[in-house]
Design a protein around this motif. Structure first.
Motif, short mmCIF file in Angstrom:
data_model
loop_
_atom_site.label_atom_id
_atom_site.label_comp_id
_atom_site.label_asym_id
_atom_site.label_seq_id
_atom_site.Cartn_x
_atom_site.Cartn_y
_atom_site.Cartn_z
N THR A 19 0.83 -1.20 0.00
CA THR A 19 0.00 0.00 0.00
C THR A 19 0.86 1.25 0.00
OG1 THR A 19 -1.68 -1.18 1.27
CG2 THR A 19 -1.83 1.23 1.21
N GLU A 20 0.63 2.13 -0.99
CA GLU A 20 1.36 3.39 -1.03
C GLU A 20 0.82 4.31 0.05
OE1 GLU A 20 2.88 6.91 -4.07
OE2 GLU A 20 1.60 5.28 -4.82
N THR A 21 1.73 4.92 0.80
CA THR A 21 1.38 5.77 1.93
C THR A 21 2.08 7.12 1.77
OG1 THR A 21 1.26 3.78 3.31
CG2 THR A 21 1.37 5.90 4.45
N ALA A 22 1.46 8.15 2.27
CA ALA A 22 2.05 9.49 2.16
C ALA A 22 3.44 9.51 2.82
CB ALA A 22 1.13 10.52 2.81
N PHE A 23 4.38 10.14 2.13
CA PHE A 23 5.74 10.20 2.66
C PHE A 23 5.80 11.05 3.93
CE2 PHE A 23 9.86 12.44 2.82
CZ PHE A 23 10.68 11.35 3.07
N ASN A 24 5.08 12.13 3.93
CA ASN A 24 5.11 13.04 5.07
C ASN A 24 3.81 12.94 5.85
OD1 ASN A 24 5.99 15.01 6.79
ND2 ASN A 24 5.84 16.70 5.31
N PRO A 25 3.81 12.55 7.09
CA PRO A 25 4.99 12.50 7.98
C PRO A 25 5.53 11.08 8.21
CG PRO A 25 3.02 12.56 9.31
CD PRO A 25 2.54 12.54 7.87
N GLU A 26 4.72 10.02 7.89
CA GLU A 26 5.11 8.68 8.32
C GLU A 26 6.39 8.21 7.62
OE1 GLU A 26 3.31 4.12 8.43
OE2 GLU A 26 1.96 5.83 8.07
N GLY A 27 6.45 8.35 6.29
CA GLY A 27 7.63 7.91 5.54
C GLY A 27 8.88 8.67 5.94
N LYS A 28 8.71 9.96 6.16
CA LYS A 28 9.84 10.80 6.56
C LYS A 28 10.38 10.36 7.91
CE LYS A 28 11.10 15.69 6.91
NZ LYS A 28 10.60 17.09 6.78
N LYS A 29 9.45 10.05 8.84
CA LYS A 29 9.86 9.59 10.16
C LYS A 29 10.59 8.25 10.07
CE LYS A 29 7.92 8.50 14.75
NZ LYS A 29 8.40 7.11 14.81
N TRP A 30 10.06 7.34 9.21
CA TRP A 30 10.71 6.02 9.04
C TRP A 30 12.11 6.16 8.45
CZ3 TRP A 30 12.03 3.22 4.52
CH2 TRP A 30 12.42 1.88 4.76
N LEU A 31 12.24 7.05 7.44
CA LEU A 31 13.55 7.26 6.82
C LEU A 31 14.55 7.79 7.84
CD1 LEU A 31 15.37 7.33 4.32
CD2 LEU A 31 14.50 9.64 3.84
N SER A 32 14.13 8.71 8.67
CA SER A 32 15.06 9.28 9.66
C SER A 32 15.50 8.23 10.68
CB SER A 32 14.40 10.46 10.38
OG SER A 32 13.33 10.02 11.20
N GLU A 33 14.68 7.18 10.86
CA GLU A 33 15.04 6.13 11.81
C GLU A 33 16.02 5.13 11.21
OE1 GLU A 33 11.27 4.50 12.77
OE2 GLU A 33 10.71 6.10 14.18
N VAL A 34 15.82 4.77 9.92
CA VAL A 34 16.64 3.71 9.33
C VAL A 34 17.88 4.24 8.61
CG1 VAL A 34 14.64 2.19 9.07
CG2 VAL A 34 15.34 3.65 7.15
N LEU A 35 17.83 5.49 8.13
CA LEU A 35 18.92 5.99 7.28
C LEU A 35 20.28 6.00 7.98
CD1 LEU A 35 19.59 6.97 4.46
CD2 LEU A 35 19.08 9.30 5.19
N PRO A 36 20.39 6.44 9.25
CA PRO A 36 21.72 6.44 9.89
C PRO A 36 22.37 5.06 9.92
CG PRO A 36 20.21 7.80 11.15
CD PRO A 36 19.37 7.10 10.12
N ASP A 37 21.57 4.00 10.14
CA ASP A 37 22.14 2.65 10.15
C ASP A 37 22.52 2.20 8.74
OD1 ASP A 37 22.12 1.87 12.90
OD2 ASP A 37 19.94 1.82 12.82
N ILE A 38 21.73 2.59 7.74
CA ILE A 38 22.07 2.25 6.35
C ILE A 38 23.37 2.94 5.94
CG2 ILE A 38 21.35 2.59 3.95
CD1 ILE A 38 18.47 2.09 4.87
#
Length: 623
Positions: free
Chosen positions: A150-169
């Protein structure tokens, strides 16, 4: 009375017989000695030819090793990079293309180069999330975020998820390495960059793919992590940042560990050309240069280093240690010839240089270099004693060459200046050489002819007929170098010289490159000779030799838009992006952005790079 006469006559006859016998014995002894001398010369000639073949074989073998080595592609970046990790603590799939900009806290992607993208897939506890961020041809970014299917709006949920996983990636990949290096160096200094290098992944599996092939490499547990990521870190640090003086030595220490000779050489040469280095830093440059696998890369770097050479003990020792460790005699000789033309050496440096020359495995290259040194020799008895020792240590099989060096020493002591002869004398001189089969003797005559050379059509024909009669490529290249160092060639002579290089370029590219560097010093050429010059480059396959030649051409005073077009064409012969990019960056000030044809070809070539970093490094020079 009769008895006395008979006795005297008998004595006279005996004496006559003894004299005749003595003459006969003497003549026979002379004949034997003559035959022995002839046999001795034949043996010496045979030994000389044997040694020539052995040394030529060694040179060609080393040349081949470098050619094969330089054909290996630098694996520093592909059009599309895929990274997968199945580590239990943080599994993810990452794909990206282009230059990725990150925020300083590595929690957000703030920019992507035109037509680039980032795709992140991560599954945790059966819950799959996918983020696809892509840029159009103007760099405008679009975000597509999916939870499951399911496509979901990037802001705010996707943005929050990216900020959580990106440092580890980021910790486990080289995503956004350019911006990461810039942020770290500007805000926290070099140690932060080096710490990041230490933290690079050493066990992840990387797949680098392009339109043409797909292959996988596994990184080994180097202290610095993935070599591809490390190369990108160091290129970004050196090319895109102004290093602080205190950081240059630590950076050079890191460059020592780079496995790609092309990347290593390009980084070292950039530092040499763009920073005013002190003795400690120059010594570190030599330490890094000594770790090269290829003679051509060492030679290319040392020829730039020559202008900074000093008599400091660390510099002198490091420099000549590199020379002694090089395998290809012609490349060593070319570096030393350039050193002599570039700087005035102290007596101690002269002695170190002569000791290095004494270790040459090619007697012919050694003799040719000794001949070259004579005009630069200082008036110092210790240096002269060292020179004589090197000459004495040459094989007796090369007695002709040793005699030529000895004669040249004597001539240098007696002559007050060079003398030019008339045309008739020179033609007779060359005619004599045509009847000589020995490469050494013919080469000796040609070198003497170089001092008498005149730009006359008849003389040019006779000279190059004699030159092309040599069947030793080593002797030929030494004679040609001597000709160029002694004379300014006009159009007809230069054309014949460039045509003669057709014999050398196939199997003896080191020698060809040395000659062509001297040709650049005689620019400008006629249009026909430019065509021949660049045709020779297009026959080459050694990346470092091509890159160095094009660098010399770009830096020449004759550089114009027409030559720029030829340089662009020749750049296609380089198959390593970092060296190709270095040529194009250096060339860019000579490319007229308003000239649609030249600028179009320039941009098209850059866009065809495998390495996104090097592509963007070139393209931004035209903006």
């Amino acid at each position: 009375m009769r008895a006395k006469i008979t006795h005297r006559f008998r004595g006279f006859m005996i004496a006559s017989m003894l004299i005749a016998l003595g003459v006969s014995v003497s003549q026979e002894a002379l004949a034997d000695e003559k035959r022995e001398r002839s046999r001795s010369r034949e043996r010496s000639s045979m030994y000389e030819q044997r040694d020539e073949l052995r040394n030529d074989y060694r040179e060609l073998r080393a040349d081949l090793r470098e050619s094969l080595g330089e054909m290996r592609r630098d694996l520093n970046g592909r059009r599309e990079i895929k990274i997968s990790t199945s580590a239990s603590d943080f599994p993810f799939d990452l794909k990206y293309k282009g230059i990725i900009e990150l925020s300083e806290d590595n929690k957000m992607i703030t920019g992507i180069s035109a037509d680039g993208f980032v795709e992140i897939n991560k599954t945790a506890f059966g819950n799959n999330r996918r983020l696809f961020i892509h840029a159009d041809d103007k760099g405008t970014i679009t975000y597509e975020y999916f939870v499951g299917k399911t496509e979901t709006a990037f802001n705010p949920e996707g943005k929050k998820w990216l900020s959580e996983v990106l440092p580890d990636i980021v910790k486990r990949s080289d995503l956004g390495v350019e911006s990461r290096v810039r942020h770290l160096y500007n805000s926290k200094g070099l140690n932060a960059v080096l710490d990041a290098l230490d933290d690079l992944p050493s066990s992840s599996s990387y797949s680098y793919s392009s339109e043409w092939n797909v292959f996988t490499i596994k990184t080994s547990s180097y202290k610095s992590g993935s070599s591809a990521s490390k190369n990108t870190y160091l290129k970004t640090l050196v090319f895109d940042n102004q290093l602080k003086s205190k950081d240059i030595v630590p950076v050079l220490n890191q460059i020592e560990e780079v496995r790609s000779n092309s990347t290593k050489g390009t980084l070292i040469r950039h530092i040499l050309e763009n920073y005013k280095l002190n003795t400690e830093q120059l010594s570190a440059v030599l330490d890094a240069t000594s770790t090269h696998d290829y003679n051509t890369e060492r030679g290319s770097t040392l020829r730039i280093f020559n202008q900074f050479y000093s008599d400091d003990f660390a510099i002198r020792k490091g420099y000549f240690d590199i020379i002694e460790d090089m395998e290809i005699n012609s490349e060593k000789g070319n570096v030393l010839k350039h050193l002599l033309k570039t700087t005035k050496l102290s007596n101690d440096s002269w002695i170190s240089m002569l000791q290095a020359i004494d270790e040459f495995s090619s007697e012919r290259e050694k003799g040719a270099l000794l001949l070259y040194l004579i005009k630069y020799m200082p008036d110092n008895e210790v240096v002269m004693d060292e020179f004589r020792d090197v000459l004495d240590n040459m094989s007796d099989s090369y007695y002709i060459l040793k005699g030529e060096v000895t004669t040249a020493l004597l001539d240098a002591a007696l002559e007050s200046g060079k003398k030019k002869s008339d045309k008739s004398t020179l033609l007779n001189y060359l005619k004599t050489a045509n009847g000589i089969s020995s490469n050494s003797q013919r080469g000796m005559i040609l070198r003497k002819a170089n001092r008498l050379f005149i730009n006359d059509d008849e003389v040019v024909d006779a000279y190059f007929e004699t030159l092309n009669g040599l069947d030793s490529e080593m002797e030929m290249y030494n004679v040609i170098l001597d000709l160029l160092n002694t004379n300014k060639l006009e159009e007809a002579a230069m054309y014949r010289l460039l045509k003669t290089l057709d014999r050398l370029v196939g199997d003896f590219q080191h020698g060809t490159g040395a000659v062509m560097r001297e040709v650049v010093a005689q620019f400008p050429l006629s249009a026909n000779n430019y065509n021949q010059f660049f045709r020779l480059i297009n026959r080459m396959d050694q990346n470092s030799t091509i890159e160095e030649l094009l660098r010399y051409v770009i830096d020449s005073s004759a550089m114009d838009e027409g030559i720029a077009a030829k340089v662009i064409e020749c750049t296609q012969q380089i198959d390593v992006d970092v060296e190709k990019a270095t040529v194009l960056v250096r060339l860019s000030p000579h490319v007229n952005n308003k000239n649609s044809s030249t600028a179009y070809i320039f941009k098209s070539m850059a866009k065809d790079f495998d390495s996104e970093y090097d592509k963007n490094r070139v393209l931004k020079t035209l903006n």
